[in-house]
Design an enzyme around this catalytic site. Structure first.
Site, PDB file in Angstrom:
ATOM      1  N   GLU A 200     -51.671 -52.083  -0.527  1.00 31.93           N
ATOM      2  CA  GLU A 200     -50.987 -51.939  -1.817  1.00 31.93           C
ATOM      3  C   GLU A 200     -51.464 -52.943  -2.856  1.00 31.93           C
ATOM      4  O   GLU A 200     -51.633 -52.603  -4.032  1.00 31.93           O
ATOM      5  CB  GLU A 200     -49.470 -52.066  -1.625  1.00 31.93           C
TER       6      GLU A 200
ATOM      7  N   HIS B  67     -36.777 -51.043   5.059  1.00 32.48           N
ATOM      8  CA  HIS B  67     -37.239 -49.782   4.476  1.00 32.48           C
ATOM      9  C   HIS B  67     -36.135 -49.085   3.680  1.00 32.48           C
ATOM     10  O   HIS B  67     -36.204 -47.884   3.448  1.00 32.48           O
ATOM     11  CB  HIS B  67     -37.737 -48.833   5.572  1.00 32.48           C
TER      12      HIS B  67
END
Length: 327
Positions: free
Chosen positions: A60, A129
């Site tokens: 990322e 998450h």
């Protein structure tokens, strides 16, 4: 009007803009060969090719930086994070790069980039998450932060985000990709920074955004059965926040309940509560109540998730509290 899924609305928005402008491209993990982790980009590789729909490594920080650099040089990237939890790996690029470049370059470089992907909880995925970072990114000058609640808004807001000259954080939800809603076949755009009054009311104002609007709408429907008229506002965008729409509503209803999935400290609804008491204090007939997620990492157990998240019952109780209704 036809009824399509949330993921299809996002795909249509990207397809329509990419067909008009070859400088727009999509990049992220599994967006091409796999058709997107949530099938948002299904078929886009076949139409636009590997130069404009680009699979990346699990990196990322790297591909966010590539996107920013390309935006500074005339391209218009759409960068997908498989979840915004993973955007923390790239947050230096977003905050110290994309958000500040226009200011630090004295206006020489704009960064027309969209960072998109799911936010918030999606069931039993545990703490790492399931986080909401809308308020984190909204805290940073130089970014715009968009959180749609339905397919119609998702398409119109995405199209406007792609054309915006500034970096946009576009936050979706794993739990909404399969949601269906009416979307026009003809192209349309929704202006960023404009909230929508989705239900008129006279007794109390309810404010929310994103998938939490399902909770807000359910509470408003239950209140209607009990003779309480709630006005419902969907923020759509949390930077900038459409304060005038909220304040005009509060001037009419004299009461405000704000709902957000995120943690309470520094939340979007906390900022709204401050602004309303500052600019509409004389119109309030009761203290503002905010409803947020629990002040803990989101647990894994489904029973604890239910305790953590805002729900319609909590909203109904809060409305009765601000209306001084005996329960």
């Amino acid at each position: 009007m036809r009824e399509i899924q949330f993921r299809e609305a996002l795909r249509e928005a990207m397809n329509e803009e990419m067909r008009k402008d070859e400088n727009i491209y999509l990049m992220g993990e599994e967006v091409a060969e796999y058709n997107g982790a949530y099938k948002v980009s299904q078929g886009m590789l076949d139409e636009f090719g590997a130069k404009r729909v680009i699979d990346t490594p699990i990196s990322e920080l790297g591909f966010a930086g590539i996107g920013i650099g390309s935006a500074m040089n005339g391209l218009k990237p759409i960068v997908e994070f498989m979840t915004f939890n993973f955007s923390l790996v790239a947050i230096d690029q977003i905050i110290n790069g994309a958000a500040k470049m226009m200011s630090m370059s004295g206006g020489q470089f704009s960064v027309p980039i969209v960072f998109r992907g799911p936010t918030g909880n999606a069931g039993m995925l545990s703490s790492q998450h399931s986080q909401c970072f809308e308020n984190w990114y909204a805290n940073c000058p130089g970014l715009k932060v968009v959180v749609p609640s339905n397919p119609y808004d998702a398409k119109g807001l995405m199209k406007s985000s792609i054309l915006d000259p500034d970096p946009v954080i576009f936050m979706e939800s794993e739990l909404m990709y399969g949601d269906k809603g009416e979307v026009p076949e003809e192209p349309y755009y929704i202006e960023l920074g404009k909230a929508k009054v989705t239900k008129e009311g006279t007794d109390v104002t309810l404010v929310g955004f994103g998938k939490i609007m399902k909770v807000v709408n359910a509470a408003a429907a239950e209140l209607e059965k009990e003779g309480i008229s709630a006005e419902v506002i969907d923020l759509r965008t949390v930077r900038p926040i459409d304060y005038p729409t909220i304040i005009e509503s509060v001037k009419k209803t004299n009461r405000l309940v704000c709902v957000e999935e995120s943690w309470p400290l520094g939340s979007i609804v906390t900022e709204i509560a401050f602004k309303v008491q500052k600019d509409a204090f004389d119109y309030l007939d009761a203290p503002i109540i905010r409803i947020t997620g629990g002040d803990v990492p989101l647990p894994y157990a489904p029973t604890l998730i239910q305790e953590y998240l805002p729900n319609a019952d909590r909203v109904v109780k809060a409305v009765k509290d601000v209306m001084y209704v005996e329960k």
